[in-house]
Design a protein around this motif. Structure first.
Motif, short mmCIF file in Angstrom:
data_model
loop_
_atom_site.label_atom_id
_atom_site.label_comp_id
_atom_site.label_asym_id
_atom_site.label_seq_id
_atom_site.Cartn_x
_atom_site.Cartn_y
_atom_site.Cartn_z
N MET A 1 0.82 -1.20 0.00
CA MET A 1 0.00 0.00 0.00
C MET A 1 0.86 1.26 0.00
O MET A 1 0.59 2.19 -0.72
N GLU A 2 1.91 1.29 0.81
CA GLU A 2 2.79 2.46 0.88
C GLU A 2 3.47 2.73 -0.46
O GLU A 2 3.66 3.86 -0.84
N THR A 3 3.86 1.68 -1.19
CA THR A 3 4.50 1.85 -2.49
C THR A 3 3.56 2.54 -3.46
O THR A 3 3.97 3.44 -4.18
N ILE A 4 2.31 2.15 -3.46
CA ILE A 4 1.33 2.79 -4.33
C ILE A 4 1.17 4.25 -3.95
O ILE A 4 1.14 5.13 -4.81
N LYS A 5 1.11 4.54 -2.67
CA LYS A 5 0.94 5.90 -2.18
C LYS A 5 2.10 6.79 -2.60
O LYS A 5 1.92 7.95 -2.93
N MET A 6 3.32 6.25 -2.63
CA MET A 6 4.50 7.02 -2.98
C MET A 6 4.52 7.38 -4.46
O MET A 6 5.12 8.37 -4.85
N ASN A 7 3.88 6.58 -5.30
CA ASN A 7 3.91 6.81 -6.73
C ASN A 7 2.79 7.70 -7.24
O ASN A 7 2.73 7.98 -8.43
N ILE A 8 1.89 8.11 -6.38
CA ILE A 8 0.78 8.96 -6.79
C ILE A 8 1.32 10.33 -7.20
O ILE A 8 2.14 10.93 -6.50
N LYS A 9 0.83 10.78 -8.35
CA LYS A 9 1.20 12.11 -8.85
C LYS A 9 -0.07 12.96 -8.89
O LYS A 9 -0.85 12.90 -9.83
N PRO A 10 -0.29 13.76 -7.83
CA PRO A 10 -1.54 14.51 -7.72
C PRO A 10 -1.71 15.56 -8.83
O PRO A 10 -0.74 16.13 -9.32
N PHE B 1 0.44 23.41 -4.39
CA PHE B 1 -0.64 23.47 -5.38
C PHE B 1 -0.08 23.53 -6.79
O PHE B 1 -0.53 22.82 -7.68
N ARG B 2 0.91 24.37 -7.00
CA ARG B 2 1.49 24.53 -8.33
C ARG B 2 2.20 23.27 -8.82
O ARG B 2 2.27 23.02 -10.02
N LEU B 3 2.73 22.49 -7.90
CA LEU B 3 3.43 21.27 -8.28
C LEU B 3 2.49 20.09 -8.52
O LEU B 3 2.91 19.04 -9.00
N CYS B 4 1.22 20.27 -8.22
CA CYS B 4 0.23 19.19 -8.42
C CYS B 4 -0.29 19.25 -9.86
O CYS B 4 -1.43 19.60 -10.12
N ASN B 5 0.60 18.92 -10.78
CA ASN B 5 0.26 18.98 -12.20
C ASN B 5 0.32 17.61 -12.86
O ASN B 5 0.33 17.49 -14.08
N GLY B 6 0.38 16.55 -12.06
CA GLY B 6 0.44 15.20 -12.59
C GLY B 6 1.83 14.75 -13.02
O GLY B 6 2.01 13.64 -13.48
N GLU B 7 2.81 15.62 -12.85
CA GLU B 7 4.18 15.29 -13.24
C GLU B 7 5.07 14.96 -12.06
O GLU B 7 6.14 14.39 -12.24
#
Length: 84
Positions: A1-10, A47-53
């Protein structure tokens, strides 16, 4: 579960949003909900860094560099939860 959480790109929603920057804050007006958010400099940076990248861990690293102090991922997750 933690591995998935770390790879999320908001990704922040960009449609039906108006933004206005001031010297140290970012004002966001949500046309969909008719609400206004006032983000301080740190929250605006996230907020500005939450661009999916960028992953949450990358945002944490960038924020640590910007503030010249250690910022853990929990802080980023807390900030993201406040955006909801």
């Amino acid at each position: 579960m933690e591995t998935i959480k770390m790879n999320i790109k908001p990704i922040t929603r960009t449609h039906q949003i108006l933004m206005q920057e001031t010297d140290s804050e970012l004002l966001i007006y949500d046309l969909k909900t008719d609400k206004v958010l006032c983000l301080n400099e740190t929250s605006a940076f996230v907020f500005r860094l939450c661009n999916g990248e960028h992953s949450v861990s990358q945002i944490s690293e960038f924020l640590s560099e910007q503030l010249k102090t250690e910022v853990n991922e929990d802080f980023v997750w807390l900030t993201l939860s406040e955006f909801k």
